[in-house]
Design an enzyme around this catalytic site. Structure first.
Site, short mmCIF file in Angstrom:
data_model
loop_
_atom_site.label_atom_id
_atom_site.label_comp_id
_atom_site.label_asym_id
_atom_site.label_seq_id
_atom_site.Cartn_x
_atom_site.Cartn_y
_atom_site.Cartn_z
N ASP A 397 28.15 14.49 -13.64
CA ASP A 397 28.64 14.62 -15.01
C ASP A 397 29.28 16.00 -15.14
OD1 ASP A 397 28.83 14.00 -17.86
OD2 ASP A 397 27.29 15.54 -18.09
N ASP A 596 22.88 15.53 -17.62
CA ASP A 596 21.95 16.29 -18.47
C ASP A 596 21.88 15.77 -19.89
OD1 ASP A 596 24.52 17.14 -19.31
OD2 ASP A 596 23.65 18.98 -20.09
N ASP A 600 23.84 10.17 -20.35
CA ASP A 600 23.71 10.02 -18.90
C ASP A 600 22.50 9.18 -18.51
OD1 ASP A 600 25.92 11.73 -18.48
OD2 ASP A 600 24.63 13.47 -18.71
#
Length: 725
Positions: A397, A596, A600
């Site tokens: 990410d 995080d 996600d």
């Protein structure tokens, strides 16, 4: 976790209709966390039961071990009190048999039921091996203690310690696995807890606070500064900046005006607005994320156990060899043939007992997990460690993972006639009264560069354009091109700089003083200091690195170029992140996902291994298999390195353990007796087991000295710079 549980009301029904439908069995939101709590309680009960079984077996093991080996006086407790008679020794052995019997039927009950279940399906697994070995050791020991005369000289020795110790070790491993599985429902509970509990809606022209469960489609909801948005909808009045990082993962608040969509569970920052509810209950974005996490957790396949695979072949082979050895010795052996046949058969089973086999993988796993913890890497369970070693692709990410997750001042480029300190002072002073995160980034960044912002004598925020202020008697404008165009200010001198900064994925703002261009300041979510090095290490390890983000293509490409990522998946909606991971897996890749944010969580559990940045949200951490407490990507590389080293170590230990058994089984069966008159006694079989255990422990301890390439000194961090336009 099995079937995904429904949240809220059925599609096409409003809250009023639910009250009647729920009476006939349709679940409502009020019931969503009941299965989660029930499952959590069940895991806790199972864990406590297994730990009770472990402690019972472990406590029994201590006295049994202390009286098990009279041939080794330095370990034999009765020896401390002087010579003891053979009758006393056999009495102590008999007592050992009595206290280990409950270990078999209480601590080891699941092994026998598991072995019986496998037998009914014409299979053999670790349960079969453990049940055979522990029960054979106990039965042989009991007969040897009660009727020693029927055995050849020197073979009437008990092995009750095998029963107790093997049972204790394997039960402990089961307890650790159950505890890890019990953590999964915590992620769903935290997801559900993110939603606002109440909403302020317009009813009959009045603002009324109601439970979020009572919000219906087309209700007008009022949101004030600092409040959480309760459900999804579309703004019909007012404007604000909304922090959507809890859903999108993007750190910069998004400006919202009439006609823009807002998402439940996100945070309103500065303004007030009213919106029309479009999605409630199970249809909200947050509810869909909860459902995806439930589905992924419920369908994640178990990792095949190498020891079980080997045991499925090894166990039947041992049983066949033991029976064949018994038949051969009973038919062709010397007198007393029955006694020799029993000794040989039991010795084969004892030497095949999975003491070292059962310890091989757990010991390596514990060493690997401990080594990771030394570097702030928390590996939730052995499956994550095992799977990490096989990863071929790592998906990162962007926001909060590769980048820091918050805006920072990155550039200050003055126009002709101005310098950097003056530009920073004026821009920061103009933004000082603003609560917008971009403005605060400019103020703090300027202060860090030595520019001391002052309070403007006047200040005016212009929605959608920027700010206007009087600083030290000078009229300062700070904002976008629309603001400059409205004021008739020529931007030609800095347009090229703005294009360059935007191409780097930065938010560039024009600054004008007293009607002429003063320069450009830029703000961006900056890359973490060690991201470049961590990604380089991953690529050196042969891993494909992919960046996944909801940000626009240009910004994503700019960040990817900075850190050396070649493959970028940009503009991915939160609900589609898990699907992108699924596509990679469908292509035959073993995928690790690093993130995080709340958005996600589904992707983390969809991946073969989920890595959560420890500085991120609790939900991401709970949904992941590995947590990086430092927030550094170097932890991902290290976790994979230590996983590979651990699995190599475990396979070495497993191979060594089986090698001892495989080499010892023919000797235990008596192949040397016709040629050398040598017959392996159960005592030597136990010694071979001990030797294999020592080998396994020693090999696992080698992991304490493991050195990884991923923990090198970080490169020096850069500093803010600016050149004249």
């Amino acid at each position: 976790m099995g079937t995904a549980r429904r949240i809220g009301c059925p599609v096409g029904m409003n809250r009023k209709e639910v009250s009647s439908v729920s009476a006939v069995g349709v679940e409502t939101r009020a019931h969503v966390d009941e299965p989660v709590d029930t499952e959590t309680a069940e895991h806790r009960r199972e864990y406590r039961t297994l730990m009770a079984k472990f402690w019972f077996a472990a406590i029994v093991s201590v006295p049994v071990l202390l009286v098990a080996y009279p041939e080794l006086p330095w370990l034999y407790v009765p020896y401390l009190f002087g010579d003891v008679s053979e009758g006393t020794v056999r009495l102590l052995w008999a007592l050992s048999g009595l206290v280990t019997l409950p270990v078999l039927f209480y601590s080891g009950r699941q092994f026998f039921t598991g072995a019986w279940g496998a037998f009914k399906h014409h299979m053999a697994d670790m349960n079969t091996l453990i049940a055979l070995g522990t029960s054979a050791a106990w039965l042989y020991s009991t007969v040897a203690t009660l009727v020693p005369s029927i055995f050849p000289e020197g073979t009437a020795v008990p092995f009750y310690d095998v029963t107790a110790v093997v049972t204790a070790l394997v039960v402990l491993g089961q307890a650790i696995e159950v505890r890890a599985r019990g953590q999964t429902s915590q992620a769903i509970r935290k997801l559900i807890g993110l939603q606002a509990k109440t909403a302020r809606v317009l009813r009959d022209g009045r603002e009324v606070d109601v439970s979020v469960d009572e919000v219906e489609v087309d209700d007008i909801v009022v949101v004030r500064p600092g409040e959480k948005i309760p459900v999804d909808g579309v703004i019909v009045e007012g404007q604000s900046a909304v922090d959507e990082s809890m859903i999108t993962g993007e750190s910069l608040p998004v400006d919202k005006a009439v006609g823009d969509e807002v998402v439940g569970a996100t945070m309103n920052t500065t303004g007030s607005f009213k919106f029309r509810a479009t999605k409630v209950g199970k249809d909200t974005t947050l509810a869909q994320i909860v459902k995806m996490v439930q589905d992924a957790m419920g369908t994640k396949p178990p990792i095949a156990r190498l020891a079980d695979v080997i045991s499925s072949y090894f166990v039947p082979s041992v049983m066949i060899i033991a029976l064949a050895a018994f038949a051969i010795w009973f038919t062709f052996g010397p007198s007393p043939a029955l006694a020799y046949a029993v000794v040989v058969a039991v010795t084969v089973l004892i030497i095949a007992c999975p003491c070292a086999v059962g310890m091989a993988v757990p010991l390596s796993m514990v060493a690997g997990v401990g080594k990771g913890a030394e570097h702030g890497i928390l590996i939730r369970h052995g499956e994550a460690l095992q799977t990490s070693a096989a990863l071929t692709t790592v998906v990162l990410d962007k926001t909060g993972t590769i980048t820091k997750g918050k805006p920072e001042l990155t550039d200050a480029v003055p126009a002709p006639g101005f310098d950097v300190p003056t530009l920073l002072h004026l821009a920061a002073s103009a933004d000082r009264p603003s609560e917008h995160p971009l403005a605060q980034a400019i103020v703090s960044g300027a202060a860090a560069q030595g520019a001391d912002p002052s309070d403007p004598s006047s200040f005016n925020a212009i929605p959608g354009h920027g700010v206007e202020a009087v600083v030290d008697g000078r009229r300062v404008l700070l904002g976008n091109r629309k603001l400059m165009g409205r004021e008739g200010i020529d931007t030609a001198s800095v347009d090229e700089v703005v294009q360059r900064l935007q191409g780097e994925g930065k938010t560039a703002m024009y600054a004008a003083v007293d009607g002429r261009m003063a320069g450009v300041v830029a703000v961006a979510d900056t890359v973490k200091e060690d991201s470049v090095e961590a990604i380089q290490v991953m690529k050196e390890m042969g891993l494909e690195v992919v960046m996944l983000t909801g940000d626009n293509e240009r910004t994503a490409r700019a960040i990817a170029a900075q850190v050396g990522v070649d493959r970028v998946l940009a503009e991915v909606l939160p609900e589609d992140k898990a699907m992108e991971v699924h596509k990679l897996k469908a292509g035959g890749k073993k995928v690790g996902m690093v993130g995080d944010g709340i958005n996600d969580a589904p992707a983390l559990v969809e991946a073969d291994v989920g890595f959560a940045i420890g500085t991120g949200t609790d939900v991401a951490i709970e949904a992941a298999d590995v947590t990086l407490m430092s927030g550094s990507l170097k932890g991902v590389a290290y976790a994979i390195e230590i996983s590979r080293a651990t699995m190599r170590n475990a396979k070495q230990s497993l191979a060594g353990a089986f090698l001892y058994n495989t080499a010892g089984i023919p000797i235990a069966a008596g192949v040397l007796f016709p040629f050398f008159g040598v017959l392996l006694s159960p005592l030597l079989a136990g010694a071979a087991m001990a030797a294999s255990s020592v080998t396994v422990v020693s090999n696992a301890n080698r992991l304490r000295f493991f050195k990884a390439r991923s923990f090198r000194e970080p490169a020096p961090a850069g500093h803010l710079g600016g050149a004249s336009a």
